[in-house]
Design a protein around this motif. Structure first.
Motif, short mmCIF file in Angstrom:
data_model
loop_
_atom_site.label_atom_id
_atom_site.label_comp_id
_atom_site.label_asym_id
_atom_site.label_seq_id
_atom_site.Cartn_x
_atom_site.Cartn_y
_atom_site.Cartn_z
N UNK A 63 41.22 42.71 51.26
CA UNK A 63 40.80 43.66 50.23
C UNK A 63 41.74 43.55 49.04
N UNK A 64 41.20 43.22 47.88
CA UNK A 64 41.97 43.09 46.64
C UNK A 64 41.54 44.20 45.68
N UNK A 65 42.52 44.76 45.00
CA UNK A 65 42.24 45.69 43.91
C UNK A 65 43.01 45.22 42.69
N UNK A 107 37.88 44.64 44.10
CA UNK A 107 37.51 45.81 43.30
C UNK A 107 38.22 45.75 41.96
N UNK A 108 37.48 45.94 40.89
CA UNK A 108 38.06 45.96 39.56
C UNK A 108 38.41 47.39 39.18
N UNK A 109 39.71 47.72 39.27
CA UNK A 109 40.18 49.05 38.89
C UNK A 109 40.93 49.03 37.56
N UNK A 135 34.64 46.96 35.11
CA UNK A 135 35.53 48.01 35.60
C UNK A 135 34.78 49.01 36.48
N UNK A 136 35.35 49.30 37.63
CA UNK A 136 34.73 50.21 38.59
C UNK A 136 33.80 49.53 39.57
N UNK A 188 25.47 41.94 39.68
CA UNK A 188 26.77 41.92 39.01
C UNK A 188 26.59 41.81 37.50
N UNK A 189 25.63 40.98 37.08
CA UNK A 189 25.40 40.79 35.65
C UNK A 189 24.85 42.06 34.99
N UNK A 190 23.97 42.76 35.69
CA UNK A 190 23.41 44.00 35.11
C UNK A 190 24.52 45.01 34.85
N UNK A 191 25.45 45.14 35.79
CA UNK A 191 26.54 46.10 35.62
C UNK A 191 27.49 45.65 34.51
N UNK A 192 27.75 44.33 34.44
CA UNK A 192 28.62 43.85 33.38
C UNK A 192 27.97 44.05 32.01
N UNK A 193 26.72 43.68 31.87
CA UNK A 193 26.06 43.79 30.57
C UNK A 193 25.93 45.23 30.11
#
Length: 563
Positions: free
Chosen positions: A70-72, A112-114, A148-149, A543-548
């Motif tokens: 698990x990476x944050x 996880x991108x925090x 992020x998130x 992933x792309x929908x959330x990034x865009x």
């Protein structure tokens, strides 16, 4: 200057509790069977039903073991050399946690991108990702950035073994601290008593790479304030040295990794001989040397015997000033202590050396498993040039500066009927199956470049400084060195070859971070018709929908090459 940037200032920020990285199984003992029982000191070439002689391009174990981490990724104020600065890091440390497993294990890494205002992606450097291109972790090529998130899980099987690293492949984020080591246990080409693990060599700046990008793109590359060995060094009166202990008479395996943005390091331990046993993820016929040149992104596994008088000895990572600058050129050092003696400042002297930005001699890098190169079905020759556009440097391959789109990765476009590709995406289409491709990169500029290819080891056919490539240029097709990073010499050319044996979208680029961001890259679309069957398009598009959505809501502007 990048719009996507680090938080400025040195105010400590509170973060939620981090989950420490840990493998799903604590058993990292080598695989055993009646066929061949591994022992690093007495039977290093054994590995159960497999061995050092196994052709891992054609077969590899599948242990069924899952190694889960698990990476944050977080913003955090750290002081690796005693000087505080804002960093980006994994689980709050630089380097991030080393991930570790056995040849044939499957790695599952939850990221996880925090961070507060950065996308991210994690690339598993040198891992072939056989039939798993979407796991390669390259923003704008195999995925959109993780917003992020948001979180993303990478999953891949280790069909190779040896030493490598992971790092962010989003903008210049890796060199603000988002990197760490990877160890895949397997057979070795020489015996040793103990594995000391990853020795990460890094250059280090007291300002963020985002703050320095405009300088790097409009003038001389910025001078690094320091270098780190496994995330440590001193500066002025602060910081501390990396330390390790040897027991007299034992031999130790060190896994050297150059994680720098712009520095070739020459590594050595005073008074001690290095036996080099692997280059990148390829076991080689062992050879001895006093010091080894490690280019950006390269790895060398070396064995060191504790055969000197008990005491304290300098471990040195020396930037080669032929192609870089550093305030601490002769003071990037760790300490090797014998037999649990008190750690004291060593008084030993460095081995004599010639400052050079050339790779180790190809005559030394002989793969243990002998493989020859076949005739080329496809050959591409690319000229490297440098241009200035709007006051900023742009690298070009055949007059084309690479540019891709964070929000529309190539892998998604390949699977989208009617998608339009631009010239600046620098795509080479390889539609033949298991045929040979030759790539030649040629430069008449006085600067060497570490060239890295994703998705493949490549065969180094020629590496000639002060020369121009022609149809008559000699190529070594008989068991040439195999690796995934090799130096393009100044005023010269690099010729490489690989087989079209891995469907997917693969990046090739200079591993000097500034140059990648400035457009020194191309990509391969390999065996296009097979890519859809091995890609989870729904996950990629999620992933792309959330990034865009994040990008549009926050008016994020991409100002670099996209990789």
């Amino acid at each position: 200057m990048h719009i996507v940037h680090l938080l400025s200032g040195l105010t400590a920020i509170a973060f939620p509790a981090l989950v420490a990285a840990a493998p799903a199984s604590s058993d990292l003992s080598p695989r055993q069977s009646d066929a061949c029982e591994f022992d690093s000191a007495t039977a290093p070439n054994c590995w159960g039903e497999y061995s050092l002689d196994t052709n891992w391009y054609e077969e590899a174990p599948d242990t069924g073991v899952i190694r889960e981490y698990w990476f944050e990724v977080v913003n955090k104020t750290l002081a690796p050399d005693g000087v505080e600065r804002m960093t980006l890091s994994i689980n709050g440390s630089i380097p991030g946690p080393t991930i570790e497993g056995d040849w044939g294990d499957t790695f599952v890494i939850h990221v996880k991108n925090s961070m507060e205002n950065n996308g991210t992606s994690i690339h598993w450097h040198g891992i072939r990702q056989l039939n798993s291109s979407e796991q390669d972790g390259v923003a704008s090529i195999t995925q959109c950035p993780v917003a992020p998130g948001d979180s993303m899980t990478y999953r891949f099987r280790a069909t190779q073994y040896g030493s490598t690293w992971y790092h962010s492949h989003f903008s210049l984020q890796a060199w603000n601290g988002v990197f760490g080591g990877v160890i895949i246990h397997g057979p070795a080409s020489a015996p040793y008593n103990e594995d000391k693990g990853i020795i990460a060599l890094s250059d280090w700046f007291h300002r963020t790479t985002d703050q320095l990008y405009a300088t790097a793109s409009s003038g001389a590359p910025p001078t690094a304030q320091n270098g780190l060995i496994n995330g440590l060094n001193v500066y002025d009166e602060g910081g501390s040295r990396f330390e390790t202990n040897f027991e007299s008479g034992k031999s130790y395996r060190l896994r050297l990794v150059n994680t720098a943005i712009d520095t070739m390091f020459r590594f050595g331990i005073d008074n001690h001989t290095l036996t080099v046993i692997a280059s990148d993820l390829v076991p080689i016929v062992p050879y001895e040397t006093d010091m080894v040149n490690v280019a950006i992104g390269q790895r060398y596994d070396v064995i060191v015997k504790a055969d000197q008088e008990p005491g304290n000895y300098w471990m040195r990572a020396i930037p080669q000033i032929t192609c870089t600058t550093n305030e601490m050129t002769l003071n990037i050092k760790g300490i090797v202590t014998y037999d649990d003696l008190a750690v004291e400042e060593p008084v030993t002297e460095a081995w004599p050396y010639d400052d050079s930005c050339e790779d180790e001699l190809t005559s030394n890098l002989v793969p243990h498993l002998s493989l020859d190169v076949g005739a080329a079905t496809s050959e591409t020759v690319m000229d490297v040039t440098l241009d200035i556009v709007g006051g900023f440097f742009k690298w070009k391959l055949n007059d084309n500066t690479f540019l891709s789109d964070w929000g529309e990765p190539t892998l998604e476009k390949v699977l989208t009927p009617g998608a339009v590709f631009t010239e600046q995406e620098n795509i080479i289409n390889l539609n033949e199956t298991n045929t040979w491709t030759y790539l030649v990169v040629e430069s008449q500029l006085g600067l060497a470049h570490p060239v890295h290819l994703h998705g493949h080891d490549f065969f180094v056919l020629a590496q000639e400084p002060m020369a121009t490539f022609s149809d008559d240029s000699p190529l070594n097709l008989s068991n040439p060195p195999r690796r995934d990073v090799a130096m393009l010499p100044a005023f010269g050319y690099l010729a490489i070859a690989f087989t079209n044996d891995n469907p997917g979208v693969w990046l090739a680029h200079c591993h000097i971070g500034w140059h990648t961001s400035q457009g020194f890259a191309l990509q391969l679309v390999e065996r296009n018709s097979e890519i859809g069957d091995i890609t989870d398009l729904d996950s990629l598009q999620d992933t792309c929908a959330k990034w865009n959505d994040y990008q549009d809501t926050n008016n994020v502007e991409q100002e670099d090459s996209g990789v």
